[in-house]
Write a protein that holds these residues in place. Structure first.
Motif, PDB file in Angstrom:
ATOM      1  N   GLY A 159       0.792  -1.219   0.000  1.00 46.32           N
ATOM      2  CA  GLY A 159       0.000   0.000   0.000  1.00 46.32           C
ATOM      3  C   GLY A 159       0.824   1.269   0.000  1.00 46.32           C
ATOM      4  N   ARG A 160       2.115   1.163  -0.302  1.00 38.63           N
ATOM      5  CA  ARG A 160       2.991   2.330  -0.326  1.00 38.63           C
ATOM      6  C   ARG A 160       3.140   2.824  -1.764  1.00 38.63           C
ATOM      7  NH1 ARG A 160       8.128   2.700   3.445  1.00 38.63           N
ATOM      8  NH2 ARG A 160       8.242   4.944   3.448  1.00 38.63           N
ATOM      9  N   VAL A 161       3.031   4.114  -1.955  1.00 39.98           N
ATOM     10  CA  VAL A 161       3.181   4.707  -3.281  1.00 39.98           C
ATOM     11  C   VAL A 161       4.669   4.825  -3.583  1.00 39.98           C
ATOM     12  CG1 VAL A 161       2.679   6.711  -4.712  1.00 39.98           C
ATOM     13  CG2 VAL A 161       1.007   5.947  -3.034  1.00 39.98           C
ATOM     14  N   ARG A 162       5.068   4.338  -4.763  1.00 40.70           N
ATOM     15  CA  ARG A 162       6.470   4.355  -5.172  1.00 40.70           C
ATOM     16  C   ARG A 162       6.606   4.803  -6.623  1.00 40.70           C
ATOM     17  NH1 ARG A 162       9.832   1.989  -1.623  1.00 40.70           N
ATOM     18  NH2 ARG A 162       8.906   0.684  -0.034  1.00 40.70           N
ATOM     19  N   LEU A 163       7.814   5.239  -6.949  1.00 42.08           N
ATOM     20  CA  LEU A 163       8.169   5.589  -8.314  1.00 42.08           C
ATOM     21  C   LEU A 163       8.925   4.405  -8.894  1.00 42.08           C
ATOM     22  CD1 LEU A 163       8.388   7.750 -10.566  1.00 42.08           C
ATOM     23  CD2 LEU A 163      10.535   8.465  -9.505  1.00 42.08           C
ATOM     24  N   LYS A 164       8.476   3.894 -10.028  1.00 45.67           N
ATOM     25  CA  LYS A 164       9.123   2.747 -10.656  1.00 45.67           C
ATOM     26  C   LYS A 164      10.256   3.253 -11.562  1.00 45.67           C
ATOM     27  CE  LYS A 164       6.497  -0.619 -11.979  1.00 45.67           C
ATOM     28  NZ  LYS A 164       5.554  -1.475 -12.731  1.00 45.67           N
ATOM     29  N   VAL A 165      11.478   2.747 -11.306  1.00 46.73           N
ATOM     30  CA  VAL A 165      12.665   3.157 -12.050  1.00 46.73           C
ATOM     31  C   VAL A 165      13.402   1.914 -12.514  1.00 46.73           C
ATOM     32  CG1 VAL A 165      14.850   4.422 -11.953  1.00 46.73           C
ATOM     33  CG2 VAL A 165      12.889   5.251 -10.649  1.00 46.73           C
ATOM     34  N   LYS A 166      13.901   1.942 -13.753  1.00 52.76           N
ATOM     35  CA  LYS A 166      14.690   0.835 -14.295  1.00 52.76           C
ATOM     36  C   LYS A 166      16.066   1.352 -14.686  1.00 52.76           C
ATOM     37  CE  LYS A 166      10.865  -1.930 -15.950  1.00 52.76           C
ATOM     38  NZ  LYS A 166      10.297  -2.684 -17.067  1.00 52.76           N
ATOM     39  N   VAL A 167      17.087   0.540 -14.400  1.00 45.92           N
ATOM     40  CA  VAL A 167      18.461   0.883 -14.786  1.00 45.92           C
ATOM     41  C   VAL A 167      19.105  -0.336 -15.442  1.00 45.92           C
ATOM     42  CG1 VAL A 167      18.790   2.681 -13.041  1.00 45.92           C
ATOM     43  CG2 VAL A 167      19.403   0.314 -12.506  1.00 45.92           C
ATOM     44  N   THR A 168      20.067  -0.091 -16.312  1.00 46.72           N
ATOM     45  CA  THR A 168      20.748  -1.178 -17.007  1.00 46.72           C
ATOM     46  C   THR A 168      21.814  -1.833 -16.136  1.00 46.72           C
ATOM     47  OG1 THR A 168      22.327   0.386 -17.978  1.00 46.72           O
ATOM     48  CG2 THR A 168      20.378  -0.160 -19.286  1.00 46.72           C
ATOM     49  N   ALA A 169      22.294  -1.140 -15.138  1.00 46.31           N
ATOM     50  CA  ALA A 169      23.356  -1.657 -14.271  1.00 46.31           C
ATOM     51  C   ALA A 169      22.880  -2.894 -13.509  1.00 46.31           C
ATOM     52  CB  ALA A 169      23.803  -0.585 -13.292  1.00 46.31           C
ATOM     53  N   ILE A 170      23.833  -3.754 -13.204  1.00 49.10           N
ATOM     54  CA  ILE A 170      23.523  -4.965 -12.450  1.00 49.10           C
ATOM     55  C   ILE A 170      23.551  -4.663 -10.948  1.00 49.10           C
ATOM     56  CG2 ILE A 170      24.320  -6.531 -14.250  1.00 49.10           C
ATOM     57  CD1 ILE A 170      26.957  -6.792 -12.687  1.00 49.10           C
ATOM     58  N   PRO A 171      22.816  -5.450 -10.161  1.00 50.31           N
ATOM     59  CA  PRO A 171      22.781  -5.211  -8.711  1.00 50.31           C
ATOM     60  C   PRO A 171      23.992  -5.834  -8.009  1.00 50.31           C
ATOM     61  CG  PRO A 171      21.325  -6.997  -9.262  1.00 50.31           C
ATOM     62  CD  PRO A 171      21.873  -6.479 -10.568  1.00 50.31           C
ATOM     63  N   GLU A 172      25.146  -5.318  -8.326  1.00 53.00           N
ATOM     64  CA  GLU A 172      26.380  -5.865  -7.767  1.00 53.00           C
ATOM     65  C   GLU A 172      27.321  -4.729  -7.392  1.00 53.00           C
ATOM     66  OE1 GLU A 172      29.682  -8.116 -10.141  1.00 53.00           O
ATOM     67  OE2 GLU A 172      28.107  -9.547  -9.618  1.00 53.00           O
ATOM     68  N   GLY A 200      26.979  -2.147  -5.620  1.00 52.37           N
ATOM     69  CA  GLY A 200      26.398  -0.807  -5.608  1.00 52.37           C
ATOM     70  C   GLY A 200      26.219  -0.164  -6.974  1.00 52.37           C
ATOM     71  N   LYS A 201      26.442  -0.929  -8.053  1.00 50.03           N
ATOM     72  CA  LYS A 201      26.342  -0.351  -9.400  1.00 50.03           C
ATOM     73  C   LYS A 201      24.930   0.114  -9.740  1.00 50.03           C
ATOM     74  CE  LYS A 201      30.256  -2.902 -11.208  1.00 50.03           C
ATOM     75  NZ  LYS A 201      30.713  -3.951 -12.119  1.00 50.03           N
ATOM     76  N   ALA A 202      23.921  -0.651  -9.351  1.00 46.97           N
ATOM     77  CA  ALA A 202      22.538  -0.260  -9.635  1.00 46.97           C
ATOM     78  C   ALA A 202      22.172   1.000  -8.851  1.00 46.97           C
ATOM     79  CB  ALA A 202      21.580  -1.403  -9.319  1.00 46.97           C
ATOM     80  N   ASN A 203      22.621   1.099  -7.604  1.00 50.73           N
ATOM     81  CA  ASN A 203      22.359   2.298  -6.803  1.00 50.73           C
ATOM     82  C   ASN A 203      23.034   3.516  -7.420  1.00 50.73           C
ATOM     83  OD1 ASN A 203      20.819   0.902  -4.953  1.00 50.73           O
ATOM     84  ND2 ASN A 203      22.495   0.609  -3.516  1.00 50.73           N
ATOM     85  N   GLU A 204      24.264   3.353  -7.889  1.00 51.88           N
ATOM     86  CA  GLU A 204      24.974   4.458  -8.541  1.00 51.88           C
ATOM     87  C   GLU A 204      24.244   4.905  -9.799  1.00 51.88           C
ATOM     88  OE1 GLU A 204      29.080   3.377  -9.256  1.00 51.88           O
ATOM     89  OE2 GLU A 204      29.337   2.754  -7.173  1.00 51.88           O
ATOM     90  N   ALA A 205      23.763   3.946 -10.586  1.00 52.59           N
ATOM     91  CA  ALA A 205      23.018   4.277 -11.796  1.00 52.59           C
ATOM     92  C   ALA A 205      21.720   5.013 -11.456  1.00 52.59           C
ATOM     93  CB  ALA A 205      22.725   3.016 -12.596  1.00 52.59           C
ATOM     94  N   LEU A 206      21.064   4.598 -10.376  1.00 51.31           N
ATOM     95  CA  LEU A 206      19.838   5.258  -9.921  1.00 51.31           C
ATOM     96  C   LEU A 206      20.122   6.709  -9.557  1.00 51.31           C
ATOM     97  CD1 LEU A 206      16.889   5.340  -8.907  1.00 51.31           C
ATOM     98  CD2 LEU A 206      17.756   4.446  -6.720  1.00 51.31           C
ATOM     99  N   VAL A 207      21.163   6.939  -8.773  1.00 48.26           N
ATOM    100  CA  VAL A 207      21.523   8.302  -8.353  1.00 48.26           C
ATOM    101  C   VAL A 207      21.836   9.160  -9.574  1.00 48.26           C
ATOM    102  CG1 VAL A 207      23.276   9.662  -7.145  1.00 48.26           C
ATOM    103  CG2 VAL A 207      22.267   7.656  -6.041  1.00 48.26           C
TER     104      VAL A 207
END
Length: 103
Positions: free
Chosen positions: A34-47, A49-56
């Motif tokens: 029930g939490r409202v979120r923004l859906k974001v996709k990145v090409t980086a892999i979740p390894e 911290g690469k996906a977090n860096e791509a998100l930022v």
């Protein structure tokens, strides 16, 4: 809206999908809790911290602010994240809400 004011800026709730075909901000939705979120996709892999860096990087470009103003505040190892955008809390919240209207 997936944004709320904090003491040091504004928090943005995100559902991140790593390993996508392209980097993009998709939509605002309500998750199973029930939490409202923004859906974001990145090409980086979740390894490493690469996906977090791509998100930022993607958020900084989209919000037109420096990467140093954005940090993953919660969910570093989870797809559900809370990002803190540093700045004046009231102004930052308003800026993000205006930006979200264009998503």
């Amino acid at each position: 809206m997936p944004v709320r004011r904090g003491a040091a800026g504004a928090f943005l709730d995100i559902r991140l999908t790593p390993g996508a075909a392209q980097n993009r901000i998709e939509e605002i939705f309500m998750d199973g809790d029930g939490r409202v979120r923004l859906k974001v996709k990145v090409t980086a892999i979740p390894e490493k911290g690469k996906a977090n860096e791509a998100l930022v990087k993607l958020l900084a470009k989209s919000l037109k602010c420096g990467k140093g103003r954005i940090e993953v505040a919660a969910g570093k190892l989870d797809r559900n994240k809370t990002v803190l955008v540093l700045g004046d809390p009231a102004e930052t919240e308003i800026d993000i809400k205006k930006w979200l209207e264009t998503v």
